[in-house]
Design a protein around this motif. Structure first.
Motif, PDB file in Angstrom:
ATOM      1  N   ILE A   4       0.841  -1.194   0.000  1.00  0.00           N
ATOM      2  CA  ILE A   4       0.000   0.000   0.000  1.00  0.00           C
ATOM      3  C   ILE A   4       0.877   1.245   0.000  1.00  0.00           C
ATOM      4  CG2 ILE A   4      -0.301   0.078   2.524  1.00  0.00           C
ATOM      5  CD1 ILE A   4      -3.300   0.855   1.775  1.00  0.00           C
ATOM      6  N   ILE A   5       2.075   1.092   0.592  1.00  0.00           N
ATOM      7  CA  ILE A   5       3.069   2.167   0.503  1.00  0.00           C
ATOM      8  C   ILE A   5       4.320   1.590  -0.126  1.00  0.00           C
ATOM      9  CG2 ILE A   5       4.610   3.657   1.847  1.00  0.00           C
ATOM     10  CD1 ILE A   5       2.343   4.194   3.711  1.00  0.00           C
ATOM     11  N   ALA A  28       2.979  -3.533   3.417  1.00  0.00           N
ATOM     12  CA  ALA A  28       1.808  -4.257   2.906  1.00  0.00           C
ATOM     13  C   ALA A  28       0.556  -3.809   3.653  1.00  0.00           C
ATOM     14  CB  ALA A  28       2.016  -5.760   3.090  1.00  0.00           C
ATOM     15  N   GLU A  29      -0.598  -4.018   3.011  1.00  0.00           N
ATOM     16  CA  GLU A  29      -1.847  -3.652   3.649  1.00  0.00           C
ATOM     17  C   GLU A  29      -1.997  -4.421   4.966  1.00  0.00           C
ATOM     18  OE1 GLU A  29      -4.760  -3.434   0.575  1.00  0.00           O
ATOM     19  OE2 GLU A  29      -6.257  -2.677   1.988  1.00  0.00           O
ATOM     20  N   GLY A  30      -2.360  -3.716   6.018  1.00  0.00           N
ATOM     21  CA  GLY A  30      -2.567  -4.351   7.316  1.00  0.00           C
ATOM     22  C   GLY A  30      -1.296  -4.551   8.127  1.00  0.00           C
ATOM     23  N   ALA A 152      -7.256  11.624  13.484  1.00  0.00           N
ATOM     24  CA  ALA A 152      -6.701  10.941  12.311  1.00  0.00           C
ATOM     25  C   ALA A 152      -7.648   9.837  11.837  1.00  0.00           C
ATOM     26  CB  ALA A 152      -5.323  10.368  12.646  1.00  0.00           C
ATOM     27  N   LEU A 153      -8.246   9.111  12.783  1.00  0.00           N
ATOM     28  CA  LEU A 153      -9.127   8.001  12.424  1.00  0.00           C
ATOM     29  C   LEU A 153     -10.412   8.480  11.756  1.00  0.00           C
ATOM     30  CD1 LEU A 153      -8.887   5.774  15.614  1.00  0.00           C
ATOM     31  CD2 LEU A 153      -8.041   5.206  13.333  1.00  0.00           C
ATOM     32  N   ALA A 154     -10.840   9.702  12.081  1.00  0.00           N
ATOM     33  CA  ALA A 154     -12.127  10.193  11.586  1.00  0.00           C
ATOM     34  C   ALA A 154     -12.169  10.266  10.066  1.00  0.00           C
ATOM     35  CB  ALA A 154     -12.421  11.566  12.188  1.00  0.00           C
ATOM     36  N   MET A 155     -11.007  10.377   9.442  1.00  0.00           N
ATOM     37  CA  MET A 155     -10.976  10.428   7.984  1.00  0.00           C
ATOM     38  C   MET A 155     -11.014   9.021   7.385  1.00  0.00           C
ATOM     39  SD  MET A 155     -11.042  13.484   6.880  1.00  0.00           S
ATOM     40  CE  MET A 155     -10.302  13.480   5.234  1.00  0.00           C
ATOM     41  N   GLU A 156     -11.083   8.018   8.226  1.00  0.00           N
ATOM     42  CA  GLU A 156     -11.053   6.622   7.797  1.00  0.00           C
ATOM     43  C   GLU A 156      -9.917   6.377   6.813  1.00  0.00           C
ATOM     44  OE1 GLU A 156     -15.136   5.942   6.544  1.00  0.00           O
ATOM     45  OE2 GLU A 156     -15.673   5.487   8.623  1.00  0.00           O
ATOM     46  N   PRO A 157      -8.691   6.684   7.235  1.00  0.00           N
ATOM     47  CA  PRO A 157      -7.557   6.549   6.328  1.00  0.00           C
ATOM     48  C   PRO A 157      -7.170   5.075   6.146  1.00  0.00           C
ATOM     49  CG  PRO A 157      -6.783   7.143   8.510  1.00  0.00           C
ATOM     50  CD  PRO A 157      -8.289   7.117   8.584  1.00  0.00           C
ATOM     51  N   ALA A 185      -3.909  -1.428  16.329  1.00  0.00           N
ATOM     52  CA  ALA A 185      -3.097  -2.363  15.552  1.00  0.00           C
ATOM     53  C   ALA A 185      -3.844  -3.663  15.310  1.00  0.00           C
ATOM     54  CB  ALA A 185      -1.776  -2.624  16.278  1.00  0.00           C
ATOM     55  N   LYS A 186      -4.713  -4.016  16.254  1.00  0.00           N
ATOM     56  CA  LYS A 186      -5.452  -5.284  16.118  1.00  0.00           C
ATOM     57  C   LYS A 186      -6.605  -5.181  15.131  1.00  0.00           C
ATOM     58  CE  LYS A 186      -4.467  -6.534  20.896  1.00  0.00           C
ATOM     59  NZ  LYS A 186      -5.022  -6.116  22.189  1.00  0.00           N
ATOM     60  N   THR A 187      -6.966  -3.945  14.717  1.00  0.00           N
ATOM     61  CA  THR A 187      -8.134  -3.804  13.839  1.00  0.00           C
ATOM     62  C   THR A 187      -7.781  -4.015  12.372  1.00  0.00           C
ATOM     63  OG1 THR A 187      -7.786  -1.439  13.544  1.00  0.00           O
ATOM     64  CG2 THR A 187      -9.179  -2.118  15.393  1.00  0.00           C
ATOM     65  N   GLY A 188      -6.498  -4.205  12.079  1.00  0.00           N
ATOM     66  CA  GLY A 188      -6.127  -4.493  10.697  1.00  0.00           C
ATOM     67  C   GLY A 188      -5.776  -3.276   9.870  1.00  0.00           C
ATOM     68  N   VAL A 189      -5.746  -2.084  10.501  1.00  0.00           N
ATOM     69  CA  VAL A 189      -5.354  -0.891   9.759  1.00  0.00           C
ATOM     70  C   VAL A 189      -3.826  -0.905   9.585  1.00  0.00           C
ATOM     71  CG1 VAL A 189      -5.179   0.537  11.844  1.00  0.00           C
ATOM     72  CG2 VAL A 189      -5.595   1.633   9.642  1.00  0.00           C
ATOM     73  N   THR A 190      -3.380  -0.398   8.450  1.00  0.00           N
ATOM     74  CA  THR A 190      -1.939  -0.328   8.205  1.00  0.00           C
ATOM     75  C   THR A 190      -1.350   0.796   9.045  1.00  0.00           C
ATOM     76  OG1 THR A 190      -2.465  -0.934   5.939  1.00  0.00           O
ATOM     77  CG2 THR A 190      -0.209  -0.189   6.372  1.00  0.00           C
ATOM     78  N   MET A 191      -0.210   0.544   9.683  1.00  0.00           N
ATOM     79  CA  MET A 191       0.377   1.594  10.513  1.00  0.00           C
ATOM     80  C   MET A 191       1.884   1.670  10.315  1.00  0.00           C
ATOM     81  SD  MET A 191      -1.791   1.495  14.080  1.00  0.00           S
ATOM     82  CE  MET A 191      -0.501   0.724  14.951  1.00  0.00           C
TER      83      MET A 191
END
Lengths: 244, 223
Positions: A4-5, A28-30, A152-157, A185-191
């Protein structure tokens, strides 16, 4: 899985100082990537180039297929990248609720009612349900940073970038912020997380990247990197940060 | 003649009061017009100077420098007495509003610029990182904070503009000062002049006080 990046050979100089000296990194994604390294190693500059708070001099950055470069549609890219700052950078003239709801209204085009409903949910999630009508100056550092995360989360990035999110906090508030980041981190968002918190890196990261002098020196799963560091500079760094 | 008969003559005061009131109305409208136009122009100039494309930025800088260098009275006289030779004949009110707001815009621009530059860098970065447009970054994030920072100097500048409206009497504008001078001539007594001076003070003294209060409040917050 597709990255993803995708960062290829980026360079950045500030005057005579070479902050980034040819960095390649695919996320990678996630994936949860934690970036560590001594100050001045280029960690912050690296993630600040991804959303173009700094313009890189050379190399390419791609975010979810969009090339990040001068003249590109940065709004489209920035909406996919949530950023959490070391010094929080909350908007002092807006209530906590407005801080979180503003960008979804102004950038995503949500109505205030929808954006505030979303903001309430997020603020509840970071444990600030009772503080939504307050102003940033009325909150502790740890609370402010949790608002920063909700904003930051409110934009659903698609990707969250953390630039030393706990470095400006009093020690007793570091835990509450790291807990929130770990839950995310457990929700699967890329960080991508730049931090000096090695305990957090070990627990939360899928991959730890060690930078020194504008380059990636070593990277790998946290256990390998912390327990069997190969490069001398990484060993010295770990000795210095873990010895006390 | 006693002091009161000469300087604070009640009969003269009552006789000339209508004249003074008509002058005061004009002074207040002129002051408000010049202050509002000056602030709007100043904000525009500050934004051009900071973020405009190169040629406009140069023009903004030149404007700000020139209009801070020219004496207001000279500008006023040029607009009112010289422009007619170029075929542009303006009323005293228009001339005075233009001169006052042109100069005020230059000073306001520098004040707004300082305010915008006084907003922490992190605020700009957070606004950019969220994807806000340049317009929204300014209107929602930067300007509300910048304006709060510059309320004391902006109020101070507005007081100066208001005081400078008295210069308009030079171009035959029937403002408070002009009417007071007129009234003095008619009544052969300086009471109207004293009254006018007291009216200026009564109008502006609270504002001057207010600046002090704003400044102390801002300093307390900065700590």
């Amino acid at each position: 899985m597709a990255a993803i990046i995708d960062i290829k050979g980026i360079t950045k100089t500030f005057g005579d100082f070479r902050a980034l000296d040819g960095v390649d990194l695919q996320v990678a994604e996630g994936e949860i990537v934690v970036i560590i390294g001594p100050s001045g190693s280029g960690k912050s500059t690296l993630i600040r180039c991804i959303n173009q708070l700094e313009e890189h001099d050379g190399g390419t950055i791609t975010v979810d297929g969009h090339a990040v470069q001068k003249g590109a549609d940065l709004t489209a890219i920035r909406t996919e990248l949530g950023m959490v700052f070391q010094s929080f950078n909350l908007f002092p003239h807006l209530s906590v609720l407005r801080n979180v709801a503003l960008a979804p209204v102004r950038v995503r085009g949500l109505s205030w009612a929808d954006a505030e409903a979303r903001a309430r949910k997020l603020l509840e999630r970071v444990g600030l349900k009772d503080h939504i009508e307050k102003y940033p100056a009325q909150l502790s550092g740890g609370q402010q940073q949790r608002v920063g995360i909700a904003r930051a989360l409110a934009m659903e990035p698609k990707v969250l970038l953390f630039d030393e999110p706990t470095s400006a906090l009093d020690p007793e508030m570091v835990g509450e912020v790291l807990d929130v980041i770990q839950q995310l981190a457990k929700t699967g968002v890329t960080m991508m997380v730049v931090t000096h918190e090695m305990g957090f890196a070990r627990k939360a990261a899928n991959r730890v990247v060690f930078m020194d002098a504008g380059r990636i020196v070593e990277q790998g799963p946290p256990d390998t990197l912390f327990d069997a560091p190969r490069d001398e500079r990484l060993r010295n760094f770990l000795n210095a940060v873990l010895s006390h | 003649m006693s002091f009161f008969d000469a300087f604070l003559n009640w009969d003269v005061f009552v006789q000339t009061l209508p004249l003074l009131v008509s002058g005061l109305t004009i002074t207040i409208s002129l002051g408000l017009c010049a202050i509002i136009l000056g602030l709007a122009g100043g904000l525009l100039l500050a934004l051009l100077r900071l973020y405009g494309p190169a040629p406009l930025r140069q023009i903004a800088i030149a404007y700000i420098d020139i209009f801070r260098a020219i004496p207001l009275l000279v500008l006023l006289v040029v607009i009112y007495y010289a422009l007619p030779f170029a075929g542009l004949r303006l009323t005293p009110f228009t001339s005075a509003t233009m001169a006052l707001s042109f100069v005020s815009a230059a000073y306001s621009a520098e004040i707004f610029r300082a305010g915008i530059e006084g907003v922490p860098k992190g605020q700009f970065e957070a606004a950019r990182a969220l994807g806000l447009s340049a317009y929204r970054r300014m209107s929602d994030i930067i300007l509300p904070q910048a304006v709060k920072l510059v309320i004391p100097p902006i109020t101070s500048n507005s007081i100066n503009v208001f005081k400078d409206t008295a210069l308009a009497s030079v171009v035959a504008m029937p403002d408070l000062l002009k009417q007071a001078t007129q009234a003095q001539a008619l009544s052969a007594n300086p009471t109207p002049l004293i009254s006018a001076a007291l009216i200026y003070i009564a109008l502006l003294l609270p504002l001057v006080r207010l600046v002090g209060i704003f400044e102390r409040r801002l300093a307390a917050k900065g700590r």
